[in-house]
Design a protein around this motif. Structure first.
Motif, PDB file in Angstrom:
ATOM      1  N   LEU A  32      29.119  50.070  -3.844  1.00 34.17           N
ATOM      2  CA  LEU A  32      29.687  51.250  -3.198  1.00 34.17           C
ATOM      3  C   LEU A  32      30.826  50.803  -2.300  1.00 34.17           C
ATOM      4  O   LEU A  32      30.629  50.014  -1.375  1.00 34.17           O
ATOM      5  CB  LEU A  32      28.629  51.979  -2.365  1.00 34.17           C
ATOM      6  CG  LEU A  32      29.134  53.133  -1.491  1.00 34.17           C
ATOM      7  CD1 LEU A  32      29.693  54.267  -2.348  1.00 34.17           C
ATOM      8  CD2 LEU A  32      28.031  53.648  -0.578  1.00 34.17           C
ATOM      9  N   LEU A  33      32.019  51.298  -2.597  1.00 33.26           N
ATOM     10  CA  LEU A  33      33.193  50.993  -1.784  1.00 33.26           C
ATOM     11  C   LEU A  33      33.313  52.047  -0.691  1.00 33.26           C
ATOM     12  O   LEU A  33      33.278  53.251  -0.977  1.00 33.26           O
ATOM     13  CB  LEU A  33      34.452  50.989  -2.644  1.00 33.26           C
ATOM     14  CG  LEU A  33      34.455  49.996  -3.807  1.00 33.26           C
ATOM     15  CD1 LEU A  33      35.719  50.166  -4.642  1.00 33.26           C
ATOM     16  CD2 LEU A  33      34.334  48.564  -3.305  1.00 33.26           C
ATOM     17  N   ILE A  34      33.416  51.577   0.543  1.00 35.92           N
ATOM     18  CA  ILE A  34      33.549  52.478   1.678  1.00 35.92           C
ATOM     19  C   ILE A  34      34.743  52.036   2.522  1.00 35.92           C
ATOM     20  O   ILE A  34      35.243  50.925   2.370  1.00 35.92           O
ATOM     21  CB  ILE A  34      32.262  52.509   2.532  1.00 35.92           C
ATOM     22  CG1 ILE A  34      31.930  51.122   3.085  1.00 35.92           C
ATOM     23  CG2 ILE A  34      31.091  53.055   1.738  1.00 35.92           C
ATOM     24  CD1 ILE A  34      30.764  51.099   4.070  1.00 35.92           C
ATOM     25  N   GLU A  35      35.172  52.928   3.395  1.00 33.89           N
ATOM     26  CA  GLU A  35      36.276  52.650   4.314  1.00 33.89           C
ATOM     27  C   GLU A  35      37.457  52.043   3.548  1.00 33.89           C
ATOM     28  O   GLU A  35      37.863  52.582   2.533  1.00 33.89           O
ATOM     29  CB  GLU A  35      35.780  51.781   5.473  1.00 33.89           C
ATOM     30  CG  GLU A  35      34.674  52.463   6.273  1.00 33.89           C
ATOM     31  CD  GLU A  35      33.977  51.566   7.259  1.00 33.89           C
ATOM     32  OE1 GLU A  35      34.317  50.376   7.382  1.00 33.89           O
ATOM     33  OE2 GLU A  35      33.047  52.065   7.933  1.00 33.89           O
ATOM     34  N   ASP A  36      38.024  50.913   4.013  1.00 34.27           N
ATOM     35  CA  ASP A  36      39.188  50.323   3.338  1.00 34.27           C
ATOM     36  C   ASP A  36      38.851  49.691   1.989  1.00 34.27           C
ATOM     37  O   ASP A  36      39.747  49.357   1.224  1.00 34.27           O
ATOM     38  CB  ASP A  36      39.862  49.285   4.240  1.00 34.27           C
ATOM     39  CG  ASP A  36      40.659  49.922   5.359  1.00 34.27           C
ATOM     40  OD1 ASP A  36      40.930  51.144   5.292  1.00 34.27           O
ATOM     41  OD2 ASP A  36      41.028  49.209   6.309  1.00 34.27           O
ATOM     42  N   GLY A  37      37.583  49.568   1.674  1.00 35.16           N
ATOM     43  CA  GLY A  37      37.190  49.059   0.368  1.00 35.16           C
ATOM     44  C   GLY A  37      37.624  49.954  -0.770  1.00 35.16           C
ATOM     45  O   GLY A  37      37.793  49.499  -1.905  1.00 35.16           O
ATOM     46  N   VAL A  38      37.855  51.251  -0.478  1.00 38.04           N
ATOM     47  CA  VAL A  38      38.265  52.178  -1.540  1.00 38.04           C
ATOM     48  C   VAL A  38      39.636  51.835  -2.109  1.00 38.04           C
ATOM     49  O   VAL A  38      39.971  52.276  -3.205  1.00 38.04           O
ATOM     50  CB  VAL A  38      38.223  53.658  -1.078  1.00 38.04           C
ATOM     51  CG1 VAL A  38      36.822  54.057  -0.642  1.00 38.04           C
ATOM     52  CG2 VAL A  38      39.235  53.940   0.010  1.00 38.04           C
ATOM     53  N   TYR A  39      40.434  51.044  -1.387  1.00 36.21           N
ATOM     54  CA  TYR A  39      41.731  50.630  -1.920  1.00 36.21           C
ATOM     55  C   TYR A  39      41.571  49.787  -3.188  1.00 36.21           C
ATOM     56  O   TYR A  39      42.506  49.676  -3.981  1.00 36.21           O
ATOM     57  CB  TYR A  39      42.532  49.857  -0.876  1.00 36.21           C
ATOM     58  CG  TYR A  39      43.081  50.736   0.218  1.00 36.21           C
ATOM     59  CD1 TYR A  39      44.022  51.716  -0.058  1.00 36.21           C
ATOM     60  CD2 TYR A  39      42.655  50.583   1.533  1.00 36.21           C
ATOM     61  CE1 TYR A  39      44.529  52.527   0.948  1.00 36.21           C
ATOM     62  CE2 TYR A  39      43.159  51.382   2.544  1.00 36.21           C
ATOM     63  CZ  TYR A  39      44.092  52.359   2.251  1.00 36.21           C
ATOM     64  OH  TYR A  39      44.594  53.152   3.240  1.00 36.21           O
ATOM     65  N   LEU A  40      40.405  49.220  -3.406  1.00 33.38           N
ATOM     66  CA  LEU A  40      40.159  48.448  -4.626  1.00 33.38           C
ATOM     67  C   LEU A  40      40.167  49.318  -5.877  1.00 33.38           C
ATOM     68  O   LEU A  40      40.235  48.810  -6.986  1.00 33.38           O
ATOM     69  CB  LEU A  40      38.838  47.692  -4.529  1.00 33.38           C
ATOM     70  CG  LEU A  40      38.873  46.461  -3.628  1.00 33.38           C
ATOM     71  CD1 LEU A  40      37.460  46.023  -3.247  1.00 33.38           C
ATOM     72  CD2 LEU A  40      39.611  45.328  -4.326  1.00 33.38           C
ATOM     73  N   THR A  41      40.117  50.636  -5.719  1.00 36.84           N
ATOM     74  CA  THR A  41      40.158  51.530  -6.878  1.00 36.84           C
ATOM     75  C   THR A  41      41.585  51.775  -7.364  1.00 36.84           C
ATOM     76  O   THR A  41      41.771  52.312  -8.453  1.00 36.84           O
ATOM     77  CB  THR A  41      39.509  52.893  -6.561  1.00 36.84           C
ATOM     78  OG1 THR A  41      40.272  53.570  -5.557  1.00 36.84           O
ATOM     79  CG2 THR A  41      38.068  52.723  -6.112  1.00 36.84           C
ATOM     80  N   LEU A  42      42.571  51.390  -6.571  1.00 35.32           N
ATOM     81  CA  LEU A  42      43.964  51.582  -6.981  1.00 35.32           C
ATOM     82  C   LEU A  42      44.299  50.667  -8.155  1.00 35.32           C
ATOM     83  O   LEU A  42      43.759  49.558  -8.262  1.00 35.32           O
ATOM     84  CB  LEU A  42      44.900  51.294  -5.806  1.00 35.32           C
ATOM     85  CG  LEU A  42      44.798  52.258  -4.626  1.00 35.32           C
ATOM     86  CD1 LEU A  42      45.653  51.769  -3.460  1.00 35.32           C
ATOM     87  CD2 LEU A  42      45.201  53.662  -5.052  1.00 35.32           C
ATOM     88  N   PRO A  43      45.181  51.112  -9.044  1.00 40.38           N
ATOM     89  CA  PRO A  43      45.521  50.311 -10.228  1.00 40.38           C
ATOM     90  C   PRO A  43      45.942  48.876  -9.917  1.00 40.38           C
ATOM     91  O   PRO A  43      45.635  47.969 -10.684  1.00 40.38           O
ATOM     92  CB  PRO A  43      46.671  51.101 -10.865  1.00 40.38           C
ATOM     93  CG  PRO A  43      46.443  52.508 -10.425  1.00 40.38           C
ATOM     94  CD  PRO A  43      45.874  52.409  -9.036  1.00 40.38           C
ATOM     95  N   ALA A  44      46.593  48.667  -8.806  1.00 41.34           N
ATOM     96  CA  ALA A  44      47.053  47.314  -8.456  1.00 41.34           C
ATOM     97  C   ALA A  44      45.902  46.361  -8.146  1.00 41.34           C
ATOM     98  O   ALA A  44      46.069  45.138  -8.211  1.00 41.34           O
ATOM     99  CB  ALA A  44      47.994  47.375  -7.259  1.00 41.34           C
ATOM    100  N   HIS A  45      44.724  46.915  -7.850  1.00 37.71           N
ATOM    101  CA  HIS A  45      43.588  46.076  -7.448  1.00 37.71           C
ATOM    102  C   HIS A  45      42.364  46.241  -8.341  1.00 37.71           C
ATOM    103  O   HIS A  45      41.456  45.416  -8.303  1.00 37.71           O
ATOM    104  CB  HIS A  45      43.182  46.395  -6.008  1.00 37.71           C
ATOM    105  CG  HIS A  45      44.293  46.258  -5.029  1.00 37.71           C
ATOM    106  ND1 HIS A  45      44.827  45.046  -4.691  1.00 37.71           N
ATOM    107  CD2 HIS A  45      44.983  47.193  -4.339  1.00 37.71           C
ATOM    108  CE1 HIS A  45      45.799  45.233  -3.817  1.00 37.71           C
ATOM    109  NE2 HIS A  45      45.920  46.525  -3.584  1.00 37.71           N
ATOM    110  N   ARG A  46      42.315  47.292  -9.142  1.00 40.77           N
ATOM    111  CA  ARG A  46      41.109  47.609  -9.938  1.00 40.77           C
ATOM    112  C   ARG A  46      40.697  46.470 -10.855  1.00 40.77           C
ATOM    113  O   ARG A  46      39.514  46.264 -11.107  1.00 40.77           O
ATOM    114  CB  ARG A  46      41.368  48.900 -10.746  1.00 40.77           C
ATOM    115  CG  ARG A  46      40.197  49.360 -11.588  1.00 40.77           C
ATOM    116  CD  ARG A  46      39.038  49.804 -10.713  1.00 40.77           C
ATOM    117  NE  ARG A  46      37.952  50.333 -11.483  1.00 40.77           N
ATOM    118  CZ  ARG A  46      36.885  49.628 -11.871  1.00 40.77           C
ATOM    119  NH1 ARG A  46      36.785  48.371 -11.571  1.00 40.77           N
ATOM    120  NH2 ARG A  46      35.931  50.190 -12.569  1.00 40.77           N
TER     121      ARG A  46
END
Length: 95
Positions: A32-46
């Protein structure tokens, strides 16, 4: 109920915490990605997240950062987060 819920709140720039979290994930665990961890869902990081991981994100954190839900990401509400924790044997927080 043997699975572990891993919560990750660090941004993609913290590659050490992400690496430790991914190394600890078992095949039936949930991330579960929370707080700034949700940036990992962006194409540049996924690409940094394995396709095999069951990936959830906290919807309120996506919204707060202006990120749209995409791909295999499951956005959940706070009550669903509580239910997810109850469905797992243990919770590990990665900060």
């Amino acid at each position: 109920m043997n699975k572990t819920l891993h919560t990750l709140n660090t941004s993609p720039s913290d590659s050490t915490t992400l690496a430790h979290c991914l190394a600890a994930l078992a095949s039936d665990d949930v991330l579960l990605l929370i707080e700034d961890g949700v940036y990992l869902t962006l194409p540049a990081h996924r690409h940094r997240l394995p396709d095999s991981v069951k990936l959830h994100v906290l919807a309120v954190d996506l919204e707060a950062r202006g990120i749209q839900e995409t791909g295999k990401v499951i956005a959940i509400t706070d009550p669903e987060f509580v239910n997810l924790t109850l469905g797992c044997k243990r919770v590990v927080s990665w900060f």
